[in-house]
Scaffold this motif. Structure first.
Motif, mmCIF file in Angstrom:
data_model
loop_
_atom_site.group_PDB
_atom_site.id
_atom_site.type_symbol
_atom_site.label_atom_id
_atom_site.label_comp_id
_atom_site.label_asym_id
_atom_site.label_seq_id
_atom_site.Cartn_x
_atom_site.Cartn_y
_atom_site.Cartn_z
ATOM 1 N N UNK A 64 0.495 -1.361 0.458
ATOM 2 C CA UNK A 64 -0.053 -0.005 -0.576
ATOM 3 C C UNK A 64 0.516 1.626 -0.431
ATOM 4 N N UNK A 65 1.643 0.951 0.377
ATOM 5 C CA UNK A 65 2.340 2.264 0.977
ATOM 6 C C UNK A 65 3.678 2.269 -0.268
ATOM 7 N N UNK A 66 4.166 1.684 -1.531
ATOM 8 C CA UNK A 66 5.265 2.076 -1.964
ATOM 9 C C UNK A 66 4.081 2.502 -3.308
ATOM 10 N N UNK A 67 2.372 2.018 -3.714
ATOM 11 C CA UNK A 67 1.495 2.045 -4.845
ATOM 12 C C UNK A 67 0.789 3.667 -3.939
ATOM 13 N N UNK A 68 0.909 4.022 -2.835
ATOM 14 C CA UNK A 68 0.539 5.796 -2.523
ATOM 15 C C UNK A 68 1.708 6.187 -2.836
#
Ligand code: UT7
Length: 324
Positions: free
Chosen positions: A31-35
């Motif tokens: 989630x962190x990478x995509x966000x």
């Protein structure tokens, strides 16, 4: 001077929502990478048996309702899509049938990938300006989930499905930038940049639909430059200034591209419509979806100056200025 005035907009998103956390359970991502890299938190994905023409028809019905018009009140249907139900016929004719148009109207598709809606709008506007039609339904609709390689984490996390529609009606204006309607459109392409963003299949090459392939970093670089240039071109052509723009509604490919382009243009974040967080990149559908969201929550209002721009596979890019 004949102007193409916006009579109504509408949008449709498939019911199923897939979050970044859902994707992280299937592929090596987070989630962190995509966000952080894109600004995306979730995307809508079409159900089995739900086609691009279904999304387009649902969005079109809402736009017609907003315009107080019926299916027989439109002379022209233009659908921008890279994910038609079938290789042919055009999605516009499928939508025409699903809407129940029986007035002898015409319909065809426009293929310019993520710039598709800007190209479709320019096409419809020119048909109206030429006096060939008095009204048009312009739709951007995609089921990109069907052309994603769900094992390629560099692309599959970035896209979603959806549709947005706009009804245009001919009205007489004075020929100044105070007129309501489409004030100008600007389109470009450079086919030598094919390899940066394409689908590795098709009816005439492999006989299969193929999957989306993208050199993300290179596309990013071209996006900020080309979209900034084409926005300046639109402002210069209309004699308008960036601070007169009420709403900047860019193609929703990446929050960092949106922020970079708005910054270059000198438009504050409070005047930018952003939907990428909830919709991801819906290609040709992203601008009409964002316009419909902006109208739906009363941000975009009668008389407002709206600036749109996009860049996509081809590469293609373009902009448009609309007085709402
Ligand atoms: O609408 C049509 C136009 N499309 C666009 O405008 C998209 C333009 N491009 C972009 O938005 C960005 O380039 C991306 C969001 C696609 C990628 O962001 P980036 O900052 O350019 O990342 P990158 O491709 O340079 O990848 C950085 C790292 C790589 O790892 P290494 O080689 O540095 O170890 C990738 O393997 O991130 C890795 N990576 C991922 N990690 C976790 C790539 N995809 C993912 C992923 N999850 N989904």
């Amino acid at each position: 001077m004949r102007r193409s005035v916006v009579a109504g907009v509408g949008h449709y998103l498939p019911q199923r929502i897939v979050t970044n956390a859902d994707l992280a359970k299937q592929i090596d991502t987070s989630d962190e990478w995509i966000r952080e890299r894109s600004g995306i938190t979730q995307r809508h994905i079409a159900a089995d048996g739900e086609f691009t023409s279904d999304l387009a028809t649902n969005a079109a019905r809402k736009a017609l309702e907003a315009a107080g018009m019926g299916p027989d009140d439109v002379d022209l249907i233009v659908v921008a899509t890279s994910t038609p139900d079938e290789t042919f016929p055009a999605s516009a004719t499928v939508v025409q049938s699903k809407l129940g148009c029986a007035n002898g109207s015409m319909g065809f598709d426009v293929q310019a990938v993520c710039s598709g809606f800007v190209y479709a709008l320019a096409t419809a506007d020119n048909f109206i300006k030429a006096g060939q039609v008095n009204s048009a339904l312009v739709i951007g609709a995609e089921t990109f989930s069907r052309i994603l390689d769900w094992e390629d984490r560099g692309t599959c996390v970035l896209f979603g499905d959806g549709a947005g529609a706009m009804v245009l009606k001919a009205e007489d204006g004075k020929g100044t930038s105070d007129d309501r309607g489409v004030l100008s459109t600007h389109l470009h392409s450079d086919g030598s940049l094919h390899d940066l963003l394409y689908v590795d299949g098709g009816p005439s090459s492999t006989g299969e639909v193929g999957y989306l392939r993208m050199e993300g970093r290179e596309v990013f670089r071209h996006a900020v430059t080309k979209m900034s240039e084409v926005v300046v071109e639109a402002l210069e052509a209309t004699g308008l200034k960036a601070d007169e723009v009420d709403w900047f509604v860019p193609h929703q490919a990446n929050k960092r591209i949106i922020d970079g382009t708005a910054r270059k243009l000198g438009v504050g974040a409070d005047r930018v419509v952003v939907t990428i967080d909830k919709h991801a990149n819906t290609s040709a559908a992203s601008i009409p979806l964002a316009l419909s969201v902006g109208v739906g929550d009363d941000r975009i209002q009668h008389g407002h100056l709206v600036l749109i721009e996009a860049m996509g596979g081809g590469l293609t890019w373009g902009s448009g200025i609309i007085r709402w």
